[in-house]
Scaffold this active site. Structure first.
Site, PDB file in Angstrom:
ATOM      1  N   LYS A 203      24.891  17.480  35.156  1.00 42.49           N
ATOM      2  CA  LYS A 203      25.115  18.433  34.070  1.00 42.49           C
ATOM      3  C   LYS A 203      24.713  19.805  34.563  1.00 42.49           C
ATOM      4  O   LYS A 203      23.597  20.003  35.032  1.00 42.49           O
ATOM      5  CB  LYS A 203      24.286  18.067  32.840  1.00 42.49           C
ATOM      6  CG  LYS A 203      24.656  18.905  31.625  1.00 42.49           C
ATOM      7  CD  LYS A 203      23.477  19.209  30.741  1.00 42.49           C
ATOM      8  CE  LYS A 203      22.661  20.353  31.296  1.00 42.49           C
ATOM      9  NZ  LYS A 203      21.580  20.798  30.413  1.00 42.49           N
TER      10      LYS A 203
HETATM   11  C1  5RP Z   1      18.219  20.762  27.403  1.00 42.18           C
HETATM   12  C2  5RP Z   1      19.490  20.089  27.673  1.00 42.18           C
HETATM   13  C3  5RP Z   1      20.599  20.216  26.676  1.00 42.18           C
HETATM   14  O1  5RP Z   1      20.867  18.956  26.188  1.00 42.18           O
HETATM   15  C4  5RP Z   1      21.826  20.777  27.295  1.00 42.18           C
HETATM   16  O2  5RP Z   1      21.531  22.042  27.816  1.00 42.18           O
HETATM   17  C5  5RP Z   1      23.018  20.833  26.368  1.00 42.18           C
HETATM   18  O3  5RP Z   1      22.746  21.571  25.265  1.00 42.18           O
HETATM   19  P1  5RP Z   1      23.379  23.025  24.961  1.00 42.18           P
HETATM   20  O4  5RP Z   1      24.882  22.823  24.882  1.00 42.18           O
HETATM   21  O5  5RP Z   1      22.794  23.419  23.648  1.00 42.18           O
HETATM   22  O6  5RP Z   1      23.023  23.924  26.107  1.00 42.18           O
HETATM   23  O7  5RP Z   1      19.618  19.398  28.634  1.00 42.18           O
HETATM   24  O8  5RP Z   1      17.331  20.489  28.448  1.00 42.18           O
END
Ligand code: 5RP
Length: 290
Positions: A203
């Protein structure tokens, strides 16, 4: 030998035929064991290869941030529109019904909050991932952050080791180091390090030159949404990300802080899976909001 030929013929196993499971729909996963592939198939739609992950793990760092005050009222009704959910074990156990029948990407590290400078995260017990029937474990990796880099790299490696033992894929969550530029060079490095250390999913964030980040990462990338944007811009972000090589989104605030979260997640889903343009997605958002 003749008997074997007869068996092949009867079962349509001709030489030269390629079994349909030879090419797997998740990037970099063809050589993984069956259990890992099964879990990845629950996350990534086998037809599109894509995913809309609904992230609501923010509370373990931020507390009850806007839109996440009431998981039962604000989040549970949205789960039906997500392909996968990402949250902590505390929220899963206390607030998410066990019959939602959606894969869970379990936030598997925990530590200090936004009130503290250094995130000394630790891993939760991997047996909890098994008990919660997690389809993946999400663990942060913070490149370029000195001591925090070392702590989070060790967590990631340990999670990948345990994940390999039990057949649970790891999602490396690239955090943005405090001194680091939010650019393709940084995200490419952080994403690649996650994959090299055993993550089966990464991610990260969308940025200019993202196609290079995605191409240099041997496993699928999902992008976080980041801070709340106007709905049309958030849909543009999803569209550009999947066009530049992401396989979907792991989105939180741009869904649950939207003026209409249920309409927004459905529009995001249509952009990611059905190829709607941002304009079409926004039209859908407006129609569903009426
Ligand atoms: C926080 C995360 C969040 O789940 C990720 O960043 C996704 O959320 P957003 O779309 O609000 O950024 O990993 O550590």
């Amino acid at each position: 030998m003749a008997d074997m030929d007869g068996f092949r013929e009867a079962n349509n196993f001709g030489f030269g035929q390629t079994a349909q499971f030879d090419s797997f729909h998740v990037k970099g996963a063809s050589n993984l064991p069956w259990g890992m592939k099964d879990r990845l198939s629950r996350i990534f739609n086998p037809k599109t290869g894509r995913v809309v992950m609904l992230a609501f793990d923010h509370g373990f760092i931020m507390g009850p941030t806007s839109g996440l005050e009431r998981i039962d009222l604000n989040i549970v009704p949205l789960i039906q529109y997500a392909d996968c959910i990402m949250c902590t074990r505390g929220i899963l156990q206390s607030s998410v019904p066990a019959n939602i029948n959606k894969p869970v990407c379990l936030r598997s590290d925990a530590g200090t909050t936004i009130l503290t400078e250094l995130n000394r995260n630790v891993l939760i017990d991997v047996e909890d991932a098994i008990r919660f029937n997690a389809s993946a474990m999400a663990v942060m990796f913070s490149a370029g952050d000195g001591e925090q880099e070392a702590i989070t790299a060790a967590n990631l490696v340990e999670a990948a080791d345990l994940g390999n033992r039990y057949g649970i894929p790891v999602m490396g969550v690239t955090a943005v180091g405090k001194q680091m530029a939010r650019d393709a060079r940084y995200f490419a490095l952080a994403s690649r390090v996650c994959a090299e250390n055993g993550a089966s999913i990464v991610k990260t964030y969308y940025c200019e030159g993202f196609e290079k980040v995605a191409a240099a990462c041997p496993v699928p990338i999902v992008i976080a949404g980041g801070k709340k944007l106007p709905e049309k811009e958030a849909l543009e972000l999803c569209y550009n990300a999947v066009n530049d090589g992401a396989v979907g989104v792991d989105m939180g605030r741009n869904v649950f802080q939207s003026e209409n979260p249920a309409a927004m997640i459905q529009a995001v889903h249509a952009v990611v899976h059905d190829g709607l343009t941002p304009e079409q997605g926004y039209e859908m958002f407006q129609d569903l909001s009426k």
